[in-house]
Write a protein that holds these residues in place. Structure first.
Motif, PDB file in Angstrom:
ATOM      1  N   LYS A 129      11.796   4.690  -1.897  1.00 37.63           N
ATOM      2  CA  LYS A 129      11.235   3.335  -1.930  1.00 37.63           C
ATOM      3  C   LYS A 129      12.295   2.247  -1.690  1.00 37.63           C
ATOM      4  CE  LYS A 129       8.195   0.605  -4.889  1.00 37.63           C
ATOM      5  NZ  LYS A 129       7.405   0.655  -6.103  1.00 37.63           N
ATOM      6  N   PRO A 130      13.374   2.188  -2.470  1.00 33.54           N
ATOM      7  CA  PRO A 130      14.352   1.128  -2.205  1.00 33.54           C
ATOM      8  C   PRO A 130      15.115   1.331  -0.902  1.00 33.54           C
ATOM      9  CG  PRO A 130      15.109   2.532  -3.983  1.00 33.54           C
ATOM     10  CD  PRO A 130      13.707   2.952  -3.660  1.00 33.54           C
ATOM     11  N   THR A 131      15.250   2.575  -0.471  1.00 32.37           N
ATOM     12  CA  THR A 131      15.933   2.845   0.791  1.00 32.37           C
ATOM     13  C   THR A 131      15.142   2.274   1.957  1.00 32.37           C
ATOM     14  OG1 THR A 131      16.903   4.861  -0.136  1.00 32.37           O
ATOM     15  CG2 THR A 131      16.871   4.669   2.261  1.00 32.37           C
ATOM     16  N   ILE A 132      13.839   2.499   1.962  1.00 38.18           N
ATOM     17  CA  ILE A 132      12.980   1.949   3.021  1.00 38.18           C
ATOM     18  C   ILE A 132      13.046   0.427   2.995  1.00 38.18           C
ATOM     19  CG2 ILE A 132      10.582   1.637   3.755  1.00 38.18           C
ATOM     20  CD1 ILE A 132      10.086   4.530   2.826  1.00 38.18           C
ATOM     21  N   ARG A 133      12.962  -0.159   1.827  1.00 31.09           N
ATOM     22  CA  ARG A 133      12.996  -1.619   1.706  1.00 31.09           C
ATOM     23  C   ARG A 133      14.323  -2.180   2.223  1.00 31.09           C
ATOM     24  NH1 ARG A 133      11.421  -3.208  -3.846  1.00 31.09           N
ATOM     25  NH2 ARG A 133       9.342  -2.974  -3.034  1.00 31.09           N
ATOM     26  N   LEU A 134      15.426  -1.541   1.871  1.00 30.35           N
ATOM     27  CA  LEU A 134      16.744  -2.016   2.302  1.00 30.35           C
ATOM     28  C   LEU A 134      16.925  -1.892   3.808  1.00 30.35           C
ATOM     29  CD1 LEU A 134      19.521  -3.099   1.467  1.00 30.35           C
ATOM     30  CD2 LEU A 134      20.234  -0.728   1.147  1.00 30.35           C
ATOM     31  N   ILE A 135      16.567  -0.758   4.371  1.00 26.88           N
ATOM     32  CA  ILE A 135      16.684  -0.553   5.818  1.00 26.88           C
ATOM     33  C   ILE A 135      15.819  -1.560   6.557  1.00 26.88           C
ATOM     34  CG2 ILE A 135      16.113   1.040   7.700  1.00 26.88           C
ATOM     35  CD1 ILE A 135      17.029   3.318   5.799  1.00 26.88           C
ATOM     36  N   HIS A 136      14.607  -1.753   6.085  1.00 24.06           N
ATOM     37  CA  HIS A 136      13.692  -2.714   6.707  1.00 24.06           C
ATOM     38  C   HIS A 136      14.280  -4.113   6.664  1.00 24.06           C
ATOM     39  CE1 HIS A 136      10.225  -5.510   6.558  1.00 24.06           C
ATOM     40  NE2 HIS A 136       9.894  -4.819   7.630  1.00 24.06           N
ATOM     41  N   GLU A 137      14.797  -4.525   5.524  1.00 27.03           N
ATOM     42  CA  GLU A 137      15.368  -5.873   5.362  1.00 27.03           C
ATOM     43  C   GLU A 137      16.558  -6.078   6.296  1.00 27.03           C
ATOM     44  OE1 GLU A 137      15.646  -9.676   3.383  1.00 27.03           O
ATOM     45  OE2 GLU A 137      14.111  -8.139   3.191  1.00 27.03           O
ATOM     46  N   VAL A 138      17.477  -5.136   6.340  1.00 28.38           N
ATOM     47  CA  VAL A 138      18.671  -5.255   7.188  1.00 28.38           C
ATOM     48  C   VAL A 138      18.280  -5.319   8.661  1.00 28.38           C
ATOM     49  CG1 VAL A 138      20.729  -4.018   7.971  1.00 28.38           C
ATOM     50  CG2 VAL A 138      20.251  -4.209   5.526  1.00 28.38           C
ATOM     51  N   ASN A 139      17.405  -4.431   9.092  1.00 24.40           N
ATOM     52  CA  ASN A 139      16.988  -4.413  10.505  1.00 24.40           C
ATOM     53  C   ASN A 139      16.230  -5.674  10.899  1.00 24.40           C
ATOM     54  OD1 ASN A 139      18.176  -1.958  11.086  1.00 24.40           O
ATOM     55  ND2 ASN A 139      16.347  -0.790  10.609  1.00 24.40           N
ATOM     56  N   ILE A 174       0.836  -1.201   0.000  1.00 23.87           N
ATOM     57  CA  ILE A 174       0.000   0.000   0.000  1.00 23.87           C
ATOM     58  C   ILE A 174       0.874   1.255   0.000  1.00 23.87           C
ATOM     59  CG2 ILE A 174      -1.626   1.367   1.379  1.00 23.87           C
ATOM     60  CD1 ILE A 174      -2.878  -1.364   2.227  1.00 23.87           C
ATOM     61  N   LEU A 175       1.889   1.280   0.864  1.00 25.19           N
ATOM     62  CA  LEU A 175       2.791   2.437   0.917  1.00 25.19           C
ATOM     63  C   LEU A 175       3.525   2.632  -0.405  1.00 25.19           C
ATOM     64  CD1 LEU A 175       4.318   2.075   4.486  1.00 25.19           C
ATOM     65  CD2 LEU A 175       2.623   3.742   3.717  1.00 25.19           C
ATOM     66  N   TYR A 176       4.024   1.534  -0.994  1.00 24.28           N
ATOM     67  CA  TYR A 176       4.731   1.639  -2.266  1.00 24.28           C
ATOM     68  C   TYR A 176       3.806   2.121  -3.376  1.00 24.28           C
ATOM     69  CZ  TYR A 176       8.573  -0.941  -0.108  1.00 24.28           C
ATOM     70  OH  TYR A 176       9.601  -1.334   0.696  1.00 24.28           O
ATOM     71  N   THR A 177       2.561   1.633  -3.368  1.00 24.55           N
ATOM     72  CA  THR A 177       1.605   2.061  -4.388  1.00 24.55           C
ATOM     73  C   THR A 177       1.279   3.543  -4.240  1.00 24.55           C
ATOM     74  OG1 THR A 177       0.677  -0.166  -4.490  1.00 24.55           O
ATOM     75  CG2 THR A 177      -0.690   1.628  -5.356  1.00 24.55           C
ATOM     76  N   LEU A 178       1.060   3.985  -3.008  1.00 21.29           N
ATOM     77  CA  LEU A 178       0.822   5.421  -2.787  1.00 21.29           C
ATOM     78  C   LEU A 178       2.017   6.246  -3.224  1.00 21.29           C
ATOM     79  CD1 LEU A 178      -0.962   5.391   0.693  1.00 21.29           C
ATOM     80  CD2 LEU A 178      -1.973   5.963  -1.523  1.00 21.29           C
ATOM     81  N   ASN A 179       3.217   5.776  -2.912  1.00 20.90           N
ATOM     82  CA  ASN A 179       4.432   6.480  -3.323  1.00 20.90           C
ATOM     83  C   ASN A 179       4.517   6.551  -4.848  1.00 20.90           C
ATOM     84  OD1 ASN A 179       7.060   7.718  -2.600  1.00 20.90           O
ATOM     85  ND2 ASN A 179       7.880   5.926  -3.640  1.00 20.90           N
ATOM     86  N   ASP A 180       4.267   5.415  -5.520  1.00 21.49           N
ATOM     87  CA  ASP A 180       4.314   5.395  -6.986  1.00 21.49           C
ATOM     88  C   ASP A 180       3.261   6.315  -7.586  1.00 21.49           C
ATOM     89  OD1 ASP A 180       6.411   3.611  -6.999  1.00 21.49           O
ATOM     90  OD2 ASP A 180       5.153   1.853  -7.375  1.00 21.49           O
ATOM     91  N   PHE A 181       2.066   6.317  -6.996  1.00 21.00           N
ATOM     92  CA  PHE A 181       0.998   7.178  -7.490  1.00 21.00           C
ATOM     93  C   PHE A 181       1.387   8.654  -7.378  1.00 21.00           C
ATOM     94  CE2 PHE A 181      -2.918   9.623  -6.853  1.00 21.00           C
ATOM     95  CZ  PHE A 181      -3.574   9.324  -8.033  1.00 21.00           C
ATOM     96  N   THR A 182       1.930   9.056  -6.227  1.00 25.64           N
ATOM     97  CA  THR A 182       2.308  10.475  -6.075  1.00 25.64           C
ATOM     98  C   THR A 182       3.467  10.837  -7.001  1.00 25.64           C
ATOM     99  OG1 THR A 182       3.700   9.986  -4.138  1.00 25.64           O
ATOM    100  CG2 THR A 182       1.450  10.728  -3.716  1.00 25.64           C
ATOM    101  N   ILE A 183       4.385   9.908  -7.242  1.00 23.39           N
ATOM    102  CA  ILE A 183       5.455  10.170  -8.206  1.00 23.39           C
ATOM    103  C   ILE A 183       4.846  10.460  -9.579  1.00 23.39           C
ATOM    104  CG2 ILE A 183       7.368   9.131  -9.497  1.00 23.39           C
ATOM    105  CD1 ILE A 183       8.077   7.597  -6.903  1.00 23.39           C
ATOM    106  N   ALA A 184       3.897   9.620  -9.977  1.00 18.52           N
ATOM    107  CA  ALA A 184       3.250   9.815 -11.281  1.00 18.52           C
ATOM    108  C   ALA A 184       2.545  11.165 -11.356  1.00 18.52           C
ATOM    109  CB  ALA A 184       2.264   8.674 -11.543  1.00 18.52           C
ATOM    110  N   VAL A 185       1.889  11.552 -10.264  1.00 15.21           N
ATOM    111  CA  VAL A 185       1.201  12.843 -10.239  1.00 15.21           C
ATOM    112  C   VAL A 185       2.203  13.984 -10.402  1.00 15.21           C
ATOM    113  CG1 VAL A 185      -0.109  14.436  -8.765  1.00 15.21           C
ATOM    114  CG2 VAL A 185      -0.794  12.038  -8.933  1.00 15.21           C
ATOM    115  N   TRP A 186       3.330  13.924  -9.642  1.00 10.26           N
ATOM    116  CA  TRP A 186       4.340  15.000  -9.748  1.00 10.26           C
ATOM    117  C   TRP A 186       4.878  15.100 -11.172  1.00 10.26           C
ATOM    118  CZ3 TRP A 186       2.413  16.897  -5.954  1.00 10.26           C
ATOM    119  CH2 TRP A 186       2.526  16.486  -4.650  1.00 10.26           C
TER     120      TRP A 186
END
Length: 101
Positions: free
Chosen positions: A77-87, A34-46
């Motif tokens: 997006k990839p930064t959040i995913r990487l930090i989450h995975e490592v932690n 959901i967060l990634y989709t919202l992020n992608d949607f706002t990127i498209a809008v910008w």
């Protein structure tokens, strides 16, 4: 601990972490999707608004600004995913070590 015993412990630890990560990923997958989709949607809008702004000389600066904001969001997006995975892996590794004490 001998080298062979250490290798076996490390392998079991890695298997434990991998199995916990599989459960963890299923549990959090929906939230992150959901967060990634919202992020992608706002990127498209910008980028859409920024592109439209380029048709008007007076709005080109705002268009570039929206492109920069959208580009920054591509980094998030990839930064959040990487930090989450490592932690999460670190957490489950520590959890395994505590269980084996």
């Amino acid at each position: 601990m001998s080298v062979n015993a250490y290798d076996q412990h490390q392998q079991k630890r890695n298997e434990y972490v991998d199995s916990q990560m599989a459960k963890h990923n299923r549990f959090y997958k929906d939230i992150y999707n959901i967060l990634y989709t919202l992020n992608d949607f706002t990127i498209a809008v910008w980028f859409l608004i920024g592109s439209i702004f380029f048709y008007f000389e007076s709005l080109k600066t705002w268009g570039v600004t929206l492109f920069v904001i959208g580009s920054f969001q591509f980094l998030i997006k990839p930064t959040i995913r990487l930090i989450h995975e490592v932690n999460a892996r670190k957490h489950y590794g520590t959890e395994y070590d505590q269980l084996m004490k």
